[in-house]
Enzyme design. Structure first.
Site, short mmCIF file in Angstrom:
data_model
loop_
_atom_site.label_atom_id
_atom_site.label_comp_id
_atom_site.label_asym_id
_atom_site.label_seq_id
_atom_site.Cartn_x
_atom_site.Cartn_y
_atom_site.Cartn_z
N CYS A 1 37.11 33.80 10.03
CA CYS A 1 36.51 34.71 9.62
C CYS A 1 36.19 34.84 7.92
O CYS A 1 35.16 35.18 7.57
CB CYS A 1 36.88 36.27 9.93
SG CYS A 1 38.46 36.47 9.64
N GLU B 1 37.01 44.78 12.62
CA GLU B 1 37.19 43.36 11.93
C GLU B 1 36.10 42.35 12.43
O GLU B 1 36.39 41.83 13.36
CB GLU B 1 38.44 42.77 11.88
CG GLU B 1 39.49 43.76 11.57
CD GLU B 1 39.45 44.23 9.93
OE1 GLU B 1 38.99 43.34 9.23
OE2 GLU B 1 40.14 45.13 9.48
N LYS C 1 43.77 43.06 25.36
CA LYS C 1 42.89 42.30 25.96
C LYS C 1 42.22 41.15 25.09
O LYS C 1 41.56 41.10 24.24
CB LYS C 1 41.46 43.06 26.27
CG LYS C 1 40.62 42.80 27.46
CD LYS C 1 39.98 41.32 27.67
CE LYS C 1 38.92 40.91 26.78
NZ LYS C 1 38.71 39.57 26.58
#
Ligand code: NAD
Length: 488
Positions: A282, A248, A173
């Site tokens: 990130c 994560e 997804k």
């Protein structure tokens, strides 16, 4: 252009017929109409994947047989890398040169996990001559993969490659703000020779398609990359079925610069670490902590370099900083710029839309100095081209500042004092730390964070462990003692 789901080898619209629109970040014009998946589409995809798991060849192939197909997938990516980079650049606003790098890394992900799966050993525990205990790692089942929009194709392949290597059929997804590059995956998987039903793709909104995937009882593992708050929601929902999870999540990673460091290289790393990938990274070094003896000079040089970072059209090969993903995200980042100024931080570079880019989600490279830990721009993940700089005096103070957020993903340490480097490496709360380096990855190493930055690790055998269950078989090779009940 229209994008559909890919379920059991067929391109299909949503069962409900629902769609959503994706925007091009450089203009905010609608670029795509995308099938918007719901529970019915997820269920169809999971059923196809489940059938591939219970009846299909994929989980039963040898590691080497799967590796041949993974390498075929890598080759199929490589033969389209320019096309993938162009799609990704238009869809995400990432500069084209950096999107190209991400496409190369995607192919590398498949080649790497082909090597991992062919070299992975399983354990045997001998108990003298009496017992042989062996562990086989079995594919866990259908893997649910949910990915963010920042480097979509690379992150999708970072999860797909190990899941497939481990023998798991998958349902992917992708993020709704960057659905385009995932839609190249079906032809890539087919060209690589992946059996039908092993790779399934359902587009959709997180709270609908993503939530349905997490809630599905036939999906025993969810690998998720995204925001911390989304991760918390997913963990709550996944607890109903006690799923294996890899989370994560977000970061606010510190970069510590001591006065004995190679300050020229530290400056290069600071600029690249927070302004590459549009700052939507990130592991961005978004908090630069600088020793007071070199602070003023470092801030001045950082501001000067930031002001020269080339902001421009993502498709222009000279662009270093492109367009942020979406007008909503752009507003959020601009809000932080306003908050930083209101909180009393000193804006020394950027902070506004460049004059030559009147449309789209463009922000010049932004530097705030004199940021203190009580400020929101020190504590909260901005996920854009905004860096905060804070002075420190002592090593102890540097560690305290580094650890003073809820996050713990990455950290970067710049010092030429060997003992200090190792000392600090132990006391900084981060899943990953680089000494005198920017974020150069070794794909074998554990990737992930501590505190609010995540749960679990991906990378190398850690990824394979997530997508497999260790299955221990105890075999008596001599008569082992059996206490005799019921004979007295
Ligand atoms: P997000 O959490 O909004 O979305 C990530 C994905 O989750 C999307 O596919 C979204 O549709 C889906 N989703 C949203 N709500 C859901 C729900 N209730 N159930 C299931 N799925 C749901 O994150 P984002 O804005 O796309 O990405 C940015 C974030 O990702 C940042 O916080 C960044 O730090 C983080 N990130 C972390 C890493 C890492 O490896 N630690 C890497 C890249 C990005």
């Amino acid at each position: 252009m229209k994008l559909e789901h890919y379920i059991d080898g067929a391109h299909v619209p949503s069962a409900s017929g629902a769609t959503f629109h994706a925007l091009e970040p450089a203009t905010n014009n609608v670029s795509l109409t995308v099938a918007s998946g719901g529970a019915a589409d997820i269920d169809a995809a999971v059923r196809a994947a489940r059938k591939a798991f219970t009846d299909g060849p994929w989980p039963r192939l040898t590691g080497e047989q799967r590796a041949v197909i993974l390498r075929g997938i890598a080759a199929a990516i490589e033969s389209r890398d320019d096309m993938i980079a162009e799609i990704e650049c238009a869809d995400t606003g990432l500069p084209i040169t950096q999107a190209r790098g991400q496409a190369h890394r995607a192919a590398q992900n498949f080649r790497f996990f082909a090597d991992v799966i062919t070299t992975l050993n399983e354990d045997v525990f001998r108990v003298g001559e009496a017992q042989l205990n062996y562990v086989v790692r079995k594919p866990i089942g259908v893997a649910g993969l949910i990915t963010p929009w920042n480097t979509p194709f690379m992150l999708e392949t970072w999860k797909l490659a190990p899941a497939l290597a481990a023998g798991c059929p998958v349902v992917l997804k992708p993020a709704e703000w960057s659905p385009a590059s995932a839609s190249v995956l079906p032809e890539i998987m087919e060209e690589g020779g992946l059996p039908t039903g092993v790779f399934n793709l359902v587009h959709g909104i997180g709270e609908e398609a993503g939530a349905a995937l997490v809630a599905h009882p036939d999906v025993p593992v969810i690998s998720f990359t995204g925001e911390t708050t989304t991760g918390q929601t997913i963990m709550r929902s996944a607890s109903d079925h006690l799923k294996t999870l890899s989370m994560e999540l977000g970061g606010k990673s510190p970069m510590l610069v001591f006065d004995d460091a190679d300050l020229d290289r530290a400056l290069d790393a600071a600029v690249f670490g927070v302004f590459s990938l549009n700052g939507e990274r990130c592991t961005a070094s978004s908090r630069v902590l600088v020793q007071d003896t070199v602070y003023d000079d470092f801030v001045a040089r950082l501001a000067e370099r930031a002001s020269r970072v080339r902001v421009g059209a993502p498709s222009d090969p000279t662009t270093e900083l492109g367009a942020l993903i979406h007008p909503e995200h752009y507003e959020r980042v601009m809000d932080y710029v306003r908050i930083g100024s209101a909180e009393g931080a000193r804006l020394v570079a950027g902070g506004s839309r460049p004059d030559h880019l009147p449309e789209g989600n463009f922000l010049s490279a932004t530097v705030f100095a004199d940021v203190t830990p009580s400020m929101r721009i020190f504590q909260e993940e901005i996920f854009g081209p905004v860096v905060s700089v804070t002075p420190f005096t002592t090593e102890a103070e540097a560690v305290e500042l580094a650890n003073d957020t809820r996050y713990g993903l990455a950290a970067y340490l710049w010092t030429n004092d060997l003992r200090r480097a190792h000392r600090l490496a132990q006391s900084i709360e981060a899943g990953m730390l680089w000494v005198n380096s920017q974020n150069v990855r070794d794909l074998r190493t554990p990737f992930g964070g501590v505190k609010a930055s995540g749960v679990g690790r991906e990378g190398g055998r850690h990824s394979i462990e997530m997508f497999t269950e260790p299955h221990i078989v105890h075999v008596a090779t001599e008569d082992l003692p059996i206490p005799r009940f019921g004979i007295a």
